[in-house]
Design an enzyme around this catalytic site. Structure first.
Site, short mmCIF file in Angstrom:
data_model
loop_
_atom_site.label_atom_id
_atom_site.label_comp_id
_atom_site.label_asym_id
_atom_site.label_seq_id
_atom_site.Cartn_x
_atom_site.Cartn_y
_atom_site.Cartn_z
N VAL A 376 0.91 -1.18 0.11
CA VAL A 376 -0.07 0.02 -0.06
C VAL A 376 0.79 1.35 0.06
CG1 VAL A 376 -1.63 1.30 1.28
CG2 VAL A 376 -1.98 -1.34 1.13
N ASP A 377 1.91 1.36 0.92
CA ASP A 377 2.78 2.44 1.11
C ASP A 377 3.19 2.85 -0.38
OD1 ASP A 377 3.12 4.46 2.73
OD2 ASP A 377 4.64 3.39 4.03
N ASP A 378 4.09 1.81 -1.04
CA ASP A 378 4.69 2.29 -2.47
C ASP A 378 3.58 2.24 -3.43
OD1 ASP A 378 7.78 1.51 -2.55
OD2 ASP A 378 7.13 0.10 -1.03
N ALA A 381 2.68 6.08 -2.58
CA ALA A 381 3.80 7.13 -3.00
C ALA A 381 4.01 7.17 -4.30
CB ALA A 381 5.09 6.40 -2.21
N ARG A 452 -0.77 7.71 6.04
CA ARG A 452 -0.40 7.93 4.61
C ARG A 452 -1.16 7.83 3.54
NH1 ARG A 452 4.77 9.34 3.52
NH2 ARG A 452 4.99 7.93 1.43
#
Length: 630
Positions: A376-378, A381, A452
């Site tokens: 999810v973070d990548d 981002a 985030r």
């Protein structure tokens, strides 16, 4: 102040432009201590691969990191040293053949190991490595039997209830423990002098017995017993389970030959394949070794075996930070970076689909060659980085749609967001007697991922702030906030990281400076600001489960804290101004705080020094300061 802010932003921007790779990515190092260096030596010696220059180079780096008391640490302020890391370093050096046990620094290391309890007190994963290389006996019963891999999806517990990063390591271990596999060579050193007690095997048995709780053993026994009726004989069950484990590993080999681009999982997979009778010269083995070698990097002139590469993560963050600093999306540096990111969007199904059946692929992974392992973070981002390109090119709209749909669909039932897979948070796994079980085996909602993701949804999508997705995420953060106003961040250090992510996410989704959650968080951040204007947090926060000050300020912690304050404050404040001053004055600082880990994989054992962070987060924070207060 404005002039100095602009000057520091220009300096950071120029560094990042200069360091960009020809393919458009940034390959800043993902540094994790010396364990991977030691394991690489052990692996090469076990496979009798004679890469002497590489082994010598790894030996040099390991020795360069040794403390004066003979120990190795995993972070600067770790008390006397880390026992498991020291055992691994000692073993790697001795197995290399280039270092002898009577060398003064090895005698010191031995003394430290014995003083800390010897091999008897090593961590579980170190003891597994010792067992598979012939230094220790395997337990009669491993905490997770191999047959557990056959438990069906409708079972109350099955292998897919373990996180994908935990599963990638646990599956080969299950196979190795079942076969009690041991691989020694003529060069295998004898480490028996590192046991602190003479009655080795009774102590060994006590250790492994402590690793199995009655509750877990009874629960798993009832599940595995139910499998017996599906197969004719126990031997048939074991044979089928072994094949299932083999296929699980091989089907998740990435183009570079590694298992999901993880060093530890690939290391274990190699031994697991050998335990099945596969030759050391088999292409699957040699490809895996070459894949690990390809992840090597140089740090201060010395080679380091990275646990994984961080190219997608670095590139997505840097592309976005540069654009926030005023570099247009048409600039060559951004165009190159975004072409790289477009090439790394994933269109294959991975393990995530087990708990997310009706969602199409479309996320991004962390490492350069991830093709089936998005997170999810990548994903958010990368979408931040490419959003302007996509807005001006209609043929790229599907990139945005598939990426955002994948990220949104990963929301857990509790309203928060995980890293890799939905709803992998069965509390019964906390009973599983595995070192770091809560961090390794579960993938729950966390404040950093939830914050985030909310920041992305609030700032970069058309979702209304009253949308149920947003409201459920905000509600999750409300329940997760600590009494002192902070949040714990799973993948960074630690409470400063989590609080930054939560505050910026809340502000993007309609909160203001008077929102109780935000007000409490701002007050906490102000209370822990250092006299020099910066912030710093110890890795000890991870194991203490509460904020532990570093007693020094770091650029990254300061940038996170100030960025949160900027987001939450309608006007600048003394805390913000002092933090900005610190970032400007200390931007060129090179001391132990520069190398201090800002990320973690498993508390107490595995910490990460991201070499890109000293540039990314100060630049992003200075940019936000300029945008809001100039």
């Amino acid at each position: 102040m404005n002039r100095f802010v602009a000057s520091e932003m220009e300096r950071l921007t120029n560094i990042l432009k200069k360091d960009q790779s020809p393919d458009g990515s940034w390959d800043y190092a993902f540094e994790t201590g010396v364990s991977t260096d030691a394991y690489m030596i052990i692996l090469l010696r076990s496979l009798e691969i004679h890469e002497e220059k590489l082994v010598q180079a790894l030996v040099e780096r390991i020795i360069s990191k040794q403390e004066k008391n003979g120990a190795w640490k995993v972070f600067y302020d770790e008390d006397q040293g880390n026992l498991s890391a020291t055992i691994e370093a000692y073993y790697g050096l001795l197995y290399s053949g280039f270092v002898h046990s009577d060398a003064p620094h090895m005698v010191q290391a031995k003394q430290f190991i014995l003083k800390q309890g010897g091999l008897n007190k090593a961590g579980m994963f170190t003891k597994i490595m010792l067992a598979l290389t012939g230094q220790e006996a395997w337990p009669n019963l491993f905490p997770i039997p191999l047959e557990a891999i056959l438990l069906p999806g409708y079972s109350p517990l099955n292998i897919y209830d373990i996180s994908v990063f935990g599963r990638a390591n646990i599956v080969p271990i299950m196979l190795l423990a079942h076969k009690k596999y041991r691989l020694t060579t003529s060069r295998t050193p004898d480490l028996s002098h590192l046991y602190a007690q003479r009655d080795l095997y009774s102590d060994h048995d006590i250790y492994w017995e402590q690793m199995r709780t009655i509750e877990w053993r009874n629960y798993l026994s009832s599940l595995t017993n139910s499998l017996q009726s599906s197969f004719h004989t126990l031997s048939n069950l074991e044979e089928i389970a072994a094949e299932q484990a083999k296929q699980y590993m091989l089907k998740r080999v990435e183009p570079d030959g590694t298992l999901l681009n993880y060093f530890s999982a690939t290391f274990l997979m190699i031994y697991a394949l050998l335990s099945l009778g596969i030759s050391k010269k088999d292409k699957r083995i040699t490809n895996a070794v070459n894949g690990l070698k390809s992840m090597a990097t140089f740090i201060d002139g010395k080679i380091h075996m990275q646990y994984t590469t961080a190219d997608v993560w670095n590139t997505s963050l840097i592309s976005y930070a540069l654009q926030e600093a005023g570099i247009t999306e048409n600039a060559e540096v951004i165009q190159k970076a975004n072409r790289y990111l477009f090439s790394r969007q994933q269109y294959k199904y991975g393990d995530w689909v087990v708990h997310n059946t009706y969602t199409r692929p479309g996320g991004w992974g962390f490492s350069n060659l991830n093709t089936i392992h998005p997170d999810v973070d990548d994903t958010t981002a990368s979408l931040r980085a490419v959003r302007k390109d996509i807005a001006s090119q209609p043929d790229l709209h599907q990139v945005w749609e598939r990426g955002t749909q994948w990220g949104i669909a990963m929301q857990n039932n509790d309203g928060g967001w995980p890293s890799f897979e939905r709803n992998v948070d069965k509390k019964i796994l906390n009973l599983l007697p595995v070192q770091g079980a809560k961090l390794l085996l579960l993938d729950p909602s966390t404040a950093d991922l939830t914050g985030r993701t909310l920041e992305f949804l609030g700032n970069f999508t058309n979702l209304n702030q009253s949308h149920s997705l947003i409201k459920r995420g905000v509600d999750w953060l409300r329940k997760d906030q600590k009494q002192n106003g902070s949040w714990y961040g799973r993948w960074g250090i630690c409470y400063i990281y989590g609080t930054w992510a939560a505050v910026t996410g809340l502000m993007a989704c309609g909160a203001n400076s008077e929102t109780p959650m935000v007000r409490k968080a701002v007050q906490w951040l102000k209370e822990i600001q250092n006299e020099d204007g910066g912030w710093g947090e110890s890795c000890k926060s991870d194991t203490e489960k509460s904020y532990v000050p570093l007693n020094a300020s770091t650029l990254t912690h300061t940038a996170w804290a100030v960025d949160a304050l900027i987001a939450a404050s309608p006007t600048t404040t003394p805390a913000i101004e002092n933090g900005i001053q610190f970032l400007i004055e200390k931007g060129n600082n090179r001391d132990w705080t520069s190398d201090y880990p800002k990320g973690q994989g498993m508390g107490g054992a595995f910490y990460i020094h991201y070499h890109s962070y000293r540039y990314i987060w100060p630049l992003l924070t200075l940019s936000h300061y300029k945008q809001k207060f100039f």
